[in-house]
Design a protein around this motif. Structure first.
Motif, PDB file in Angstrom:
ATOM      1  N   GLN A   1       0.997  -1.223  -0.020  1.00 40.58           N
ATOM      2  CA  GLN A   1      -0.057   0.230  -0.093  1.00 40.58           C
ATOM      3  C   GLN A   1       0.858   1.189  -0.021  1.00 40.58           C
ATOM      4  O   GLN A   1       0.901   1.831   0.998  1.00 40.58           O
ATOM      5  N   ALA A   2       1.607   1.493  -0.943  1.00 38.02           N
ATOM      6  CA  ALA A   2       2.477   2.536  -1.054  1.00 38.02           C
ATOM      7  C   ALA A   2       1.932   3.968  -1.113  1.00 38.02           C
ATOM      8  O   ALA A   2       0.658   4.120  -1.428  1.00 38.02           O
ATOM      9  N   PHE A   3       2.608   4.809  -0.950  1.00 38.66           N
ATOM     10  CA  PHE A   3       2.087   6.291  -0.595  1.00 38.66           C
ATOM     11  C   PHE A   3       3.218   7.147  -0.854  1.00 38.66           C
ATOM     12  O   PHE A   3       4.349   6.688  -0.890  1.00 38.66           O
ATOM     13  N   SER A   4       2.963   8.390  -1.312  1.00 40.69           N
ATOM     14  CA  SER A   4       3.745   9.321  -1.673  1.00 40.69           C
ATOM     15  C   SER A   4       3.826  10.472  -0.505  1.00 40.69           C
ATOM     16  O   SER A   4       2.930  10.416   0.304  1.00 40.69           O
ATOM     17  N   GLY A   5       4.896  11.188  -0.564  1.00 36.94           N
ATOM     18  CA  GLY A   5       5.148  12.270   0.338  1.00 36.94           C
ATOM     19  C   GLY A   5       5.807  13.408  -0.053  1.00 36.94           C
ATOM     20  O   GLY A   5       6.485  13.508  -1.263  1.00 36.94           O
ATOM     21  N   PHE A   6       5.574  14.550   0.416  1.00 32.15           N
ATOM     22  CA  PHE A   6       6.406  15.807   0.042  1.00 32.15           C
ATOM     23  C   PHE A   6       6.645  16.595   1.428  1.00 32.15           C
ATOM     24  O   PHE A   6       5.852  16.473   2.318  1.00 32.15           O
ATOM     25  N   SER A   7       7.332  17.740   1.173  1.00 37.75           N
ATOM     26  CA  SER A   7       7.818  18.504   2.547  1.00 37.75           C
ATOM     27  C   SER A   7       6.960  19.845   2.203  1.00 37.75           C
ATOM     28  O   SER A   7       6.829  20.551   0.801  1.00 37.75           O
ATOM     29  N   VAL A   8       6.938  20.631   3.343  1.00 37.32           N
ATOM     30  CA  VAL A   8       6.396  22.020   3.323  1.00 37.32           C
ATOM     31  C   VAL A   8       7.440  22.665   4.324  1.00 37.32           C
ATOM     32  O   VAL A   8       7.789  22.249   5.155  1.00 37.32           O
ATOM     33  N   ASP A   9       7.462  24.125   4.129  1.00 36.47           N
ATOM     34  CA  ASP A   9       8.128  24.990   5.198  1.00 36.47           C
ATOM     35  C   ASP A   9       7.317  25.258   6.351  1.00 36.47           C
ATOM     36  O   ASP A   9       7.859  25.857   7.440  1.00 36.47           O
ATOM     37  N   ASP A  10       5.977  25.180   6.458  1.00 39.77           N
ATOM     38  CA  ASP A  10       4.863  25.316   7.277  1.00 39.77           C
ATOM     39  C   ASP A  10       3.885  24.549   7.332  1.00 39.77           C
ATOM     40  O   ASP A  10       2.648  24.666   6.553  1.00 39.77           O
ATOM     41  N   LEU A  11       3.876  23.803   8.546  1.00 40.76           N
ATOM     42  CA  LEU A  11       2.975  22.651   8.443  1.00 40.76           C
ATOM     43  C   LEU A  11       1.644  23.331   8.691  1.00 40.76           C
ATOM     44  O   LEU A  11       0.740  22.832   8.151  1.00 40.76           O
ATOM     45  N   ASP A  12       1.313  24.304   9.627  1.00 38.06           N
ATOM     46  CA  ASP A  12       0.118  24.795   9.970  1.00 38.06           C
ATOM     47  C   ASP A  12      -0.360  25.357   8.698  1.00 38.06           C
ATOM     48  O   ASP A  12      -1.812  25.284   8.429  1.00 38.06           O
ATOM     49  N   ALA A  13       0.390  26.133   7.936  1.00 37.85           N
ATOM     50  CA  ALA A  13      -0.067  26.559   6.604  1.00 37.85           C
ATOM     51  C   ALA A  13      -0.792  25.745   5.675  1.00 37.85           C
ATOM     52  O   ALA A  13      -1.820  25.732   4.898  1.00 37.85           O
ATOM     53  N   ALA A  14      -0.079  24.516   5.591  1.00 40.54           N
ATOM     54  CA  ALA A  14      -0.353  23.534   4.678  1.00 40.54           C
ATOM     55  C   ALA A  14      -1.735  22.718   5.147  1.00 40.54           C
ATOM     56  O   ALA A  14      -2.350  22.588   4.437  1.00 40.54           O
ATOM     57  N   ARG A  15      -1.691  22.746   6.442  1.00 40.53           N
ATOM     58  CA  ARG A  15      -3.139  21.901   7.132  1.00 40.53           C
ATOM     59  C   ARG A  15      -4.226  22.809   6.801  1.00 40.53           C
ATOM     60  O   ARG A  15      -5.242  22.301   6.248  1.00 40.53           O
ATOM     61  N   ARG A  16      -4.141  24.125   6.803  1.00 40.22           N
ATOM     62  CA  ARG A  16      -5.220  24.965   6.442  1.00 40.22           C
ATOM     63  C   ARG A  16      -5.330  24.969   4.969  1.00 40.22           C
ATOM     64  O   ARG A  16      -6.745  25.001   4.299  1.00 40.22           O
ATOM     65  N   PHE A  17      -4.458  25.013   4.254  1.00 37.51           N
ATOM     66  CA  PHE A  17      -4.631  25.124   2.706  1.00 37.51           C
ATOM     67  C   PHE A  17      -5.296  23.883   2.037  1.00 37.51           C
ATOM     68  O   PHE A  17      -6.180  23.875   1.579  1.00 37.51           O
ATOM     69  N   TYR A  18      -4.659  22.615   2.534  1.00 38.38           N
ATOM     70  CA  TYR A  18      -5.202  21.452   2.118  1.00 38.38           C
ATOM     71  C   TYR A  18      -6.610  21.177   2.612  1.00 38.38           C
ATOM     72  O   TYR A  18      -7.458  20.622   2.092  1.00 38.38           O
ATOM     73  N   GLY A  19      -6.755  21.498   3.920  1.00 42.74           N
ATOM     74  CA  GLY A  19      -8.180  21.284   4.514  1.00 42.74           C
ATOM     75  C   GLY A  19      -9.092  22.250   4.396  1.00 42.74           C
ATOM     76  O   GLY A  19     -10.294  22.125   3.877  1.00 42.74           O
ATOM     77  N   GLU A  20      -8.948  23.567   4.447  1.00 43.69           N
ATOM     78  CA  GLU A  20      -9.934  24.393   4.279  1.00 43.69           C
ATOM     79  C   GLU A  20     -10.042  24.761   3.018  1.00 43.69           C
ATOM     80  O   GLU A  20     -10.996  25.069   2.478  1.00 43.69           O
ATOM     81  N   VAL A  21      -9.079  25.291   2.127  1.00 42.89           N
ATOM     82  CA  VAL A  21      -9.120  25.729   0.815  1.00 42.89           C
ATOM     83  C   VAL A  21      -9.311  24.618  -0.233  1.00 42.89           C
ATOM     84  O   VAL A  21     -10.482  24.765  -1.095  1.00 42.89           O
ATOM     85  N   LEU A  22      -8.663  23.588  -0.043  1.00 49.07           N
ATOM     86  CA  LEU A  22      -8.978  22.469  -1.074  1.00 49.07           C
ATOM     87  C   LEU A  22      -9.995  21.655  -0.679  1.00 49.07           C
ATOM     88  O   LEU A  22     -10.528  20.917  -1.535  1.00 49.07           O
TER      89      LEU A  22
END
Length: 130
Positions: free
Chosen positions: A6-27
């Motif tokens: 069950q492979a999965f991909s990953g990537f990095s970000v510089d601000d985890l809180d901003a990423a959480r808001r963007f991927y959760g709230e915006v997208l």
């Protein structure tokens, strides 16, 4: 050997809180957060049961290639909704973008594609298949 994994991909970000808001709230993706302190990470739940791992990296360098593609039935509606939510489309030199920032492709690939970035600068796309 790994065909059943069950492979999965990953990537990095510089601000985890901003990423959480963007991927959760915006997208509007389902976002799960695990760990504490420097070991915090996100898991994005995608359609079909797939998931993507997002982790913080101090010396993050944004991906200059598309890390996630989101197939949509109506690219014009998807682009309009992204813009309504504050997302700015990226226009790349050498591509014939229409006035909405959509590139009509064809030739065996997607019928249309539009690119945008997350807060860390990683490239994402919405695309409409033929």
């Amino acid at each position: 050997m790994l065909g059943q994994s069950q492979a999965f991909s990953g990537f990095s970000v510089d601000d985890l809180d901003a990423a959480r808001r963007f991927y959760g709230e915006v997208l509007g993706l389902e976002v799960a957060e695990t760990g504490e302190g420097e070991m915090r990470m996100l898991t994005l739940r995608l359609g079909g049961g797939a998931s993507v791992f997002v982790y913080p990296k101090e010396q993050h360098t944004a991906a200059t290639f598309t890390i996630l593609n989101f197939p949509v039935d109506d690219i014009e509606a998807a682009v309009a909704e992204l813009e309504r939510r504050g997302v700015t489309l990226v226009r790349y030199p050498g591509f014939d973008h229409d006035d909405k920032g959509i590139v009509r492709v064809g030739n065996g690939g997607p019928a249309a594609i539009a690119w945008f970035t997350d807060p860390a600068g990683n490239v994402l796309a919405v695309l409409q298949e033929n």
